[in-house]
Scaffold this active site. Structure first.
Site, mmCIF file in Angstrom:
data_model
loop_
_atom_site.group_PDB
_atom_site.id
_atom_site.type_symbol
_atom_site.label_atom_id
_atom_site.label_comp_id
_atom_site.label_asym_id
_atom_site.label_seq_id
_atom_site.Cartn_x
_atom_site.Cartn_y
_atom_site.Cartn_z
ATOM 1 N N SER A 153 0.795 -1.235 0.000
ATOM 2 C CA SER A 153 0.000 0.000 0.000
ATOM 3 C C SER A 153 0.825 1.281 0.000
ATOM 4 O O SER A 153 0.268 2.368 0.133
ATOM 5 C CB SER A 153 -0.948 -0.001 1.198
ATOM 6 O OG SER A 153 -0.206 -0.233 2.364
ATOM 7 N N THR A 173 -1.257 3.120 4.310
ATOM 8 C CA THR A 173 -0.524 4.381 4.221
ATOM 9 C C THR A 173 0.419 4.538 5.399
ATOM 10 O O THR A 173 0.042 4.241 6.531
ATOM 11 C CB THR A 173 -1.545 5.531 4.279
ATOM 12 O OG1 THR A 173 -2.369 5.432 3.141
ATOM 13 C CG2 THR A 173 -0.884 6.883 4.345
ATOM 14 N N THR A 176 1.524 7.012 0.113
ATOM 15 C CA THR A 176 0.650 5.852 -0.116
ATOM 16 C C THR A 176 0.480 5.558 -1.594
ATOM 17 O O THR A 176 0.671 6.440 -2.438
ATOM 18 C CB THR A 176 -0.742 6.138 0.486
ATOM 19 O OG1 THR A 176 -1.516 4.950 0.498
ATOM 20 C CG2 THR A 176 -1.499 7.196 -0.288
ATOM 21 N N ARG A 193 -8.141 8.729 -9.330
ATOM 22 C CA ARG A 193 -8.567 9.023 -7.952
ATOM 23 C C ARG A 193 -7.383 9.529 -7.103
ATOM 24 O O ARG A 193 -6.300 8.981 -7.136
ATOM 25 C CB ARG A 193 -9.137 7.747 -7.336
ATOM 26 C CG ARG A 193 -9.651 7.911 -5.906
ATOM 27 C CD ARG A 193 -8.699 7.344 -4.891
ATOM 28 N NE ARG A 193 -9.256 7.299 -3.541
ATOM 29 C CZ ARG A 193 -8.553 7.096 -2.444
ATOM 30 N NH1 ARG A 193 -7.258 6.886 -2.533
ATOM 31 N NH2 ARG A 193 -9.120 7.076 -1.269
ATOM 32 N N GLY A 206 -6.579 10.373 -3.042
ATOM 33 C CA GLY A 206 -7.129 10.212 -1.700
ATOM 34 C C GLY A 206 -6.797 11.417 -0.841
ATOM 35 O O GLY A 206 -6.511 12.511 -1.337
ATOM 36 N N ASP A 207 -6.815 11.198 0.458
ATOM 37 C CA ASP A 207 -6.499 12.276 1.396
ATOM 38 C C ASP A 207 -5.008 12.504 1.542
ATOM 39 O O ASP A 207 -4.575 13.588 1.942
ATOM 40 C CB ASP A 207 -7.081 11.940 2.778
ATOM 41 C CG ASP A 207 -6.531 10.624 3.322
ATOM 42 O OD1 ASP A 207 -6.377 9.668 2.531
ATOM 43 O OD2 ASP A 207 -6.250 10.544 4.531
ATOM 44 N N THR A 262 -5.060 7.911 8.264
ATOM 45 C CA THR A 262 -5.008 6.711 7.430
ATOM 46 C C THR A 262 -6.432 6.170 7.346
ATOM 47 O O THR A 262 -7.289 6.529 8.148
ATOM 48 C CB THR A 262 -4.036 5.669 8.019
ATOM 49 O OG1 THR A 262 -3.994 4.528 7.158
ATOM 50 C CG2 THR A 262 -4.447 5.214 9.402
ATOM 51 N N GLY A 263 -6.657 5.334 6.347
ATOM 52 C CA GLY A 263 -7.996 4.788 6.182
ATOM 53 C C GLY A 263 -8.664 5.365 4.949
ATOM 54 O O GLY A 263 -7.995 5.795 4.019
ATOM 55 N N GLY A 322 -9.763 7.595 2.567
ATOM 56 C CA GLY A 322 -9.401 8.994 2.346
ATOM 57 C C GLY A 322 -10.586 9.888 2.071
ATOM 58 O O GLY A 322 -10.598 11.058 2.489
#
Ligand code: SD4
Length: 331
Positions: A89, A191, A209, A219, A221-222, A242-243, A245
């Site tokens: 990841s 991440t 990440t 895409r 993410g955060d 983390t998780g 996003g």
């Protein structure tokens, strides 16, 4: 209602409003310095997300031991994770998007609010170092896609195929299984977000990440978004996420954690309140894992997640350990 009575009621209401605004405004003021532990109590300390954080912390610690800055420490620390082909990841060996392209997101920030970020970066092993170059060598904060890659190449980074045979095999299997649902938080690999404090009490953070496995092409993410995946304010502290996003972006997660610390919450409380805000904003919590870690300027740390299973690594002069974060829900 008679006019005079109405006006009387109206002015009482506005007086009430005036006072409640005043009280609210007061509650929103930054806390007195005495409420935020002083920076000079601080000692070097590093935290980072998930099990891979242990090795990354040790690498970052070596930098701090030599007197390096927290910015150097977080960069060097997470570079180790980016180069680990067994990590599915982050960086090399990360799982690709649904078309089989490994696309990387990363950002870095220091105590002076200087920051840099890359998104949708392909074929470059160390997005965190490219993010740092964006911060140091350009007037910008964020570069994405081909522009980010061209910039990296112009700075001497080399192209590399990041899709390892093992990650490719997993992706092909996913295609065969027709499992069109993207996957997140598998096997406790995720991440890496890292926060470090150096001997001068300065905090920096890094986040890197390959994002949500089998995501839609394009895409983000955060993790590359300052304020979502990472935020540092030298007066207060820093936070990383983390998780999922998308959920973190919706509440500007890491910025929220830092602001909650500004208003007097401990790092763990701030992470918990941010998780609860995410909970409030989502009707469907199925698979909605998010976790935050935070450090205040006194070097106090904490973490919290939506679901069980999130942990973070802590390293300082006395400790080198994994900490299980508290959480709201069992799976
Ligand atoms: C993302 N937050 O791309 C990252 C992935 C992650 O745990 O951290 N997963 O949404």
């Amino acid at each position: 209602m008679k006019r005079r009575k109405f006006l009387g009621a109206a002015s009482l209401t506005s007086i009430g409003l005036f006072f409640s605004q005043y009280v609210n405004a007061k509650a929103d003021l930054p806390l007195e310095k005495s409420n935020i532990p002083a920076k000079d109590e601080a000692k070097p300390i590093i935290i980072s997300t998930w099990n891979h954080g242990m090795a990354a912390n040790r690498m970052a610690w070596k930098v701090l031991l030599k007197g390096g800055t927290s910015l150097d420490a977080v960069e060097k620390g997470v570079m180790l994770t980016e180069s680990d082909p067994n990590n599915r990841s982050v960086g090399l060996g990360g799982l690709p998007d649904r078309d089989g392209n490994v696309t990387l997101d990363a950002c870095i920030m220091n105590q002076k609010s200087q920051c840099g970020s890359v998104g949708y970066l392909q074929e470059i092993e160390h997005p965190i170092s490219v993010a740092r170059k964006v911060m140091e060598d350009t007037p910008h904060v964020m570069l994405v896609g081909k522009g980010a890659q061209d910039f990296a190449l112009s700075k001497g980074f080399e192209k590399k195929n990041l899709l390892t045979p093992e990650a490719k095999a997993e992706w092909l299997q996913w295609k065969r299984d027709q499992m069109k649902k993207p996957r997140i938080n598998s096997e406790n690999h995720d991440t890496i977000g890292m926060l470090a404090m150096d001997k001068d009490g300065n905090i920096s953070g890094a986040c890197t990440t390959s994002g949500w496995a089998y995501k839609l092409p394009g895409r983000l993410g955060d993790s590359p978004i300052i304020g979502a995946g990472l935020f540092v304010d030298g007066e207060i502290g820093g936070a990383c996420a983390t998780g999922m996003g998308e959920a973190v972006i919706r509440i500007a997660g890491s910025h929220t954690v830092v602001e909650l610390m500004r208003h007097g919450h401990s790092p763990e409380e701030a992470c918990k309140l941010a998780v609860e805000r995410i909970r409030k904003k989502h009707e469907d919590l199925k698979d909605l894992q998010v976790g935050f870690i935070a450090m205040n300027r006194a070097g106090k740390v904490g973490g919290y997640s939506m679901y069980a299973g999130f942990n973070y690594a802590l390293k300082d002069a006395e400790n080198d350990e994994m900490i299980d974060a508290k959480y709201d829900l069992e799976w």
